[in-house]
Design a protein around this motif. Structure first.
Motif, mmCIF file in Angstrom:
data_model
loop_
_atom_site.group_PDB
_atom_site.id
_atom_site.type_symbol
_atom_site.label_atom_id
_atom_site.label_comp_id
_atom_site.label_asym_id
_atom_site.label_seq_id
_atom_site.Cartn_x
_atom_site.Cartn_y
_atom_site.Cartn_z
ATOM 1 N N ASP A 27 0.826 -1.209 0.000
ATOM 2 C CA ASP A 27 0.000 0.000 0.000
ATOM 3 C C ASP A 27 0.859 1.259 0.000
ATOM 4 O O ASP A 27 0.563 2.228 -0.707
ATOM 5 N N SER A 31 1.006 3.930 -3.058
ATOM 6 C CA SER A 31 0.716 5.339 -2.806
ATOM 7 C C SER A 31 1.856 6.234 -3.296
ATOM 8 O O SER A 31 1.611 7.273 -3.917
ATOM 9 N N THR A 35 1.622 9.001 -6.279
ATOM 10 C CA THR A 35 2.008 10.395 -6.042
ATOM 11 C C THR A 35 3.040 10.857 -7.058
ATOM 12 O O THR A 35 2.934 11.954 -7.616
#
Length: 52
Positions: A27, A31, A35
């Motif tokens: 995760d 992420s 980004t």
């Protein structure tokens, strides 16, 4: 000397984190990837609008 020790500690923590929490690690990396993709897309849009 300190930089080398901190680098090895960071690598050890990363391996530990991936080994004992693979779902959480996935995760976090997903992420971070998202980004970075959003930032790249923003730069692309900026330069496209700058040139156009």
């Amino acid at each position: 000397m300190i930089k080398k020790v901190l680098t090895w500690l960071g690598i050890a923590f990363l391996i530990f984190f991936i080994a004992f929490n693979p779902d959480s690690a996935a995760d976090v990396f997903q992420s971070l990837g998202s980004t970075i993709g959003d930032i790249a897309e923003g730069f692309g849009a900026f330069f496209t609008n700058l040139v156009a």
